[in-house]
Design a protein around this motif. Structure first.
Motif, PDB file in Angstrom:
ATOM      1  N   TRP A  86      31.749  27.348  53.926  1.00 21.09           N
ATOM      2  CA  TRP A  86      30.803  26.962  55.164  1.00 21.09           C
ATOM      3  C   TRP A  86      31.025  27.968  56.133  1.00 21.09           C
ATOM      4  N   VAL A  87      29.822  28.465  56.714  1.00 24.27           N
ATOM      5  CA  VAL A  87      29.805  29.668  57.632  1.00 24.27           C
ATOM      6  C   VAL A  87      29.020  29.105  58.953  1.00 24.27           C
ATOM      7  N   HIS A  88      29.385  29.357  59.917  1.00 26.82           N
ATOM      8  CA  HIS A  88      28.773  29.129  61.228  1.00 26.82           C
ATOM      9  C   HIS A  88      28.098  30.621  61.511  1.00 26.82           C
ATOM     10  N   ALA A  89      26.734  30.667  61.203  1.00 29.10           N
ATOM     11  CA  ALA A  89      26.160  31.851  61.573  1.00 29.10           C
ATOM     12  C   ALA A  89      24.614  31.709  61.657  1.00 29.10           C
ATOM     13  N   ASP A  90      24.034  32.699  62.213  1.00 30.21           N
ATOM     14  CA  ASP A  90      22.324  32.457  62.208  1.00 30.21           C
ATOM     15  C   ASP A  90      21.876  33.380  61.201  1.00 30.21           C
ATOM     16  N   ALA A  91      21.239  32.558  60.321  1.00 29.87           N
ATOM     17  CA  ALA A  91      20.748  33.471  59.103  1.00 29.87           C
ATOM     18  C   ALA A  91      19.753  34.455  59.281  1.00 29.87           C
ATOM     19  N   CYS A  92      19.276  34.776  60.611  1.00 27.63           N
ATOM     20  CA  CYS A  92      18.472  35.846  60.987  1.00 27.63           C
ATOM     21  C   CYS A  92      19.004  36.909  61.544  1.00 27.63           C
ATOM     22  N   GLU A  93      20.515  36.888  61.948  1.00 28.88           N
ATOM     23  CA  GLU A  93      21.120  37.999  62.451  1.00 28.88           C
ATOM     24  C   GLU A  93      21.945  38.915  61.478  1.00 28.88           C
ATOM     25  N   LYS A 118       9.365  30.450  60.050  1.00 26.03           N
ATOM     26  CA  LYS A 118       9.900  31.619  60.442  1.00 26.03           C
ATOM     27  C   LYS A 118      11.437  32.087  60.085  1.00 26.03           C
ATOM     28  N   ALA A 119      12.050  31.191  60.204  1.00 25.83           N
ATOM     29  CA  ALA A 119      13.462  31.508  59.946  1.00 25.83           C
ATOM     30  C   ALA A 119      13.732  31.933  58.359  1.00 25.83           C
ATOM     31  N   ASN A 120      13.014  31.001  57.426  1.00 25.09           N
ATOM     32  CA  ASN A 120      13.089  31.243  56.123  1.00 25.09           C
ATOM     33  C   ASN A 120      12.520  32.541  55.743  1.00 25.09           C
ATOM     34  N   LEU A 121      11.493  33.127  56.378  1.00 23.20           N
ATOM     35  CA  LEU A 121      10.886  34.392  56.074  1.00 23.20           C
ATOM     36  C   LEU A 121      11.753  35.452  56.458  1.00 23.20           C
ATOM     37  N   VAL A 122      12.355  35.375  57.560  1.00 29.06           N
ATOM     38  CA  VAL A 122      12.993  36.417  58.088  1.00 29.06           C
ATOM     39  C   VAL A 122      14.565  36.577  57.124  1.00 29.06           C
ATOM     40  N   HIS A 123      15.222  35.353  56.933  1.00 28.65           N
ATOM     41  CA  HIS A 123      16.272  35.505  56.125  1.00 28.65           C
ATOM     42  C   HIS A 123      15.890  35.877  54.608  1.00 28.65           C
ATOM     43  N   ARG A 137      19.299  39.627  44.374  1.00 28.20           N
ATOM     44  CA  ARG A 137      18.423  39.814  42.951  1.00 28.20           C
ATOM     45  C   ARG A 137      17.160  38.897  43.115  1.00 28.20           C
ATOM     46  N   ARG A 138      17.747  37.523  43.509  1.00 30.26           N
ATOM     47  CA  ARG A 138      16.892  36.475  43.372  1.00 30.26           C
ATOM     48  C   ARG A 138      16.500  35.731  44.922  1.00 30.26           C
ATOM     49  N   VAL A 139      15.609  35.533  45.414  1.00 25.26           N
ATOM     50  CA  VAL A 139      15.290  34.861  46.818  1.00 25.26           C
ATOM     51  C   VAL A 139      14.292  33.661  46.705  1.00 25.26           C
ATOM     52  N   VAL A 140      14.736  32.647  46.865  1.00 23.18           N
ATOM     53  CA  VAL A 140      14.040  31.325  46.834  1.00 23.18           C
ATOM     54  C   VAL A 140      13.875  31.018  48.398  1.00 23.18           C
ATOM     55  N   ALA A 141      12.728  30.411  48.546  1.00 24.13           N
ATOM     56  CA  ALA A 141      12.455  30.118  50.057  1.00 24.13           C
ATOM     57  C   ALA A 141      11.766  28.682  50.001  1.00 24.13           C
ATOM     58  N   ARG A 142      11.995  28.121  50.962  1.00 27.58           N
ATOM     59  CA  ARG A 142      11.511  26.613  51.267  1.00 27.58           C
ATOM     60  C   ARG A 142      10.325  26.820  52.219  1.00 27.58           C
ATOM     61  N   VAL A 143       9.104  26.241  51.693  1.00 28.10           N
ATOM     62  CA  VAL A 143       8.072  26.237  52.702  1.00 28.10           C
ATOM     63  C   VAL A 143       7.670  25.056  53.159  1.00 28.10           C
ATOM     64  N   ASN A 144       7.914  24.877  54.257  1.00 32.93           N
ATOM     65  CA  ASN A 144       7.938  23.536  55.263  1.00 32.93           C
ATOM     66  C   ASN A 144       6.102  23.129  55.505  1.00 32.93           C
ATOM     67  N   ASP A 145       5.665  24.359  55.954  1.00 31.40           N
ATOM     68  CA  ASP A 145       4.366  23.885  56.089  1.00 31.40           C
ATOM     69  C   ASP A 145       3.368  24.621  55.267  1.00 31.40           C
ATOM     70  N   PRO A 146       2.648  23.783  54.283  1.00 32.26           N
ATOM     71  CA  PRO A 146       1.842  24.479  53.225  1.00 32.26           C
ATOM     72  C   PRO A 146       0.608  25.261  53.625  1.00 32.26           C
ATOM     73  N   ARG A 147       0.473  25.355  55.096  1.00 32.98           N
ATOM     74  CA  ARG A 147      -0.465  26.252  55.638  1.00 32.98           C
ATOM     75  C   ARG A 147       0.085  27.905  55.643  1.00 32.98           C
ATOM     76  N   ASN A 148       1.439  27.842  55.639  1.00 36.03           N
ATOM     77  CA  ASN A 148       2.303  29.090  55.777  1.00 36.03           C
ATOM     78  C   ASN A 148       2.275  29.672  54.255  1.00 36.03           C
ATOM     79  N   GLU A 149       2.146  29.029  53.234  1.00 31.54           N
ATOM     80  CA  GLU A 149       2.454  29.433  51.983  1.00 31.54           C
ATOM     81  C   GLU A 149       2.031  30.770  51.648  1.00 31.54           C
TER      82      GLU A 149
END
Length: 239
Positions: free
Chosen positions: A46-53, A76-81, A92-104
Motif C-alpha cells: 500500500w502506498v499513500h500517493a497521488d497517482a498523477c504526481e 482524467k486521473a486515469n488518463l494522466v496516470h 510495458r502494459r497499461v490498462v485503464a478504466r473508463v468510467n464515462d463511455p463518452r470519454n472512451e
C-alpha cells in the motif's frame, strides 16, 4: 508479474485480490488517506500517493512494475496516470478504466493506454451476447481498436446446420477462433459441422468487422434472403 494499481476503491481492491490469488505482486496507490485499508488486501503493498504526481510515482518505484492499471473513479486521473506510466516510466502494459463511455475515444495509445475497459460498454455487450441470436455482437476491443472479438449465436433453424466450417466464407483479416457448444469449447477444423445454437467467436480487424457482419447476415434464418450470396469456400478464410 509486478502490477501497480492506481485507485484503491472497491474496483482497485477487487482487482488486487484476483491478481494476488494468481501469484502476482501488487502495489495499490491511493491518494486519500481515509481510503487506505491495509487489512482489506493484506498481501498488497500500500502506498499513500497521488497517482498523477511524477515524484511520488518515482518514490513508489513505478519503473520496476511491468503492468499498470489505472482504476480510479476519475477519467482524467486515469488518463494522466496512464500517460506518465508509459512515457516517464516505460511500463510495458497499461490498462485503464473508463468510467464515462463518452470519454472512451480518449483512451488510446496517444495517452499511453494499451487496453481500455469500459464497464458500461462491457456489461451492455455481455447482455447483448446473452440475448441476441443471429446478429453479430462486439464483446471486446483489442490492440487499441485494431481488432475486435465478436460473437454470433446461431439460431436453432440456421442455414448453416450440418455444413462444414470450410463452407463459411470470411473476409480477409478475420478468423473463426472458437465454437461454443453446450459446455464444450471447440477449436474449429475445416470439416467440423455447425449446429443450431452454436456460439461462434471471431477475431476481426476493425475494417473487416462490417464486411463480416454482412457475410453472416444471411445465416440468421432458415431461408436465405432474396439476392443473398450463397456461402462458399474462400481462399481468404482462416480457421
Amino acid at each position: 508479474m509486478k502490477v501497480a494499481i492506481a485507485g484503491a476503491g472497491a474496483v482497485g481492491r477487487s482487482i488486487a485480490r484476483e491478481l494476488l490469488r494468481s501469484g502476482h505482486t501488487v502495489m495499490l496507490l491511493e491518494r486519500q488517506l481515509d481510503h487506505i485499508d491495509r487489512d482489506s488486501v493484506r498481501d498488497a503493498v500500500w502506498v499513500h500517493a497521488d497517482a498523477c504526481e511524477l515524484q511520488l510515482l518515482e518514490d513508489a518505484g513505478l519503473q520496476d512494475y511491468e503492468v499498470v492499471i489505472a482504476a480510479t473513479g476519475d477519467d482524467k486521473a486515469n488518463l494522466v496516470h496512464s500517460l506518465l506510466a508509459k512515457t516517464e516510466f516505460g511500463v510495458r502494459r497499461v490498462v485503464a478504466r473508463v468510467n464515462d463511455p463518452r470519454n472512451e475515444w480518449l483512451f488510446d495509445e496517444a495517452w499511453g493506454v494499451d487496453v481500455a475497459v469500459s464497464t458500461p460498454r462491457l456489461l451492455a455487450s455481455l447482455v447483448e451476447e446473452a440475448v441476441t441470436v443471429g446478429d453479430l455482437v462486439r464483446l471486446m476491443t483489442l490492440r487499441q481498436g485494431q481488432a475486435n472479438l465478436v460473437e454470433l449465436t446461431l439460431p436453432p433453424d440456421t442455414t448453416l446446420a450440418g455444413k462444414p466450417v470450410r463452407s463459411l466464407r470470411l473476409p480477409r483479416d478475420s478468423a473463426l477462433v472458437t465454437i461454443l457448444r453446450g459446455g464444450r469449447v471447440i477449436v474449429p477444423q475445416p470439416d467440423d459441422p455447425f449446429e443450431g445454437d452454436d456460439e461462434l467467436l471471431f477475431v476481426a480487424s476493425a475494417e473487416a468487422e462490417e464486411e463480416l457482419r454482412s457475410v453472416l447476415a444471411p445465416i440468421g434464418t432458415a431461408e436465405t434472403p432474396a439476392g443473398a450470396a450463397e456461402l462458399t469456400p474462400s481462399q481468404d478464410a482462416e480457421y
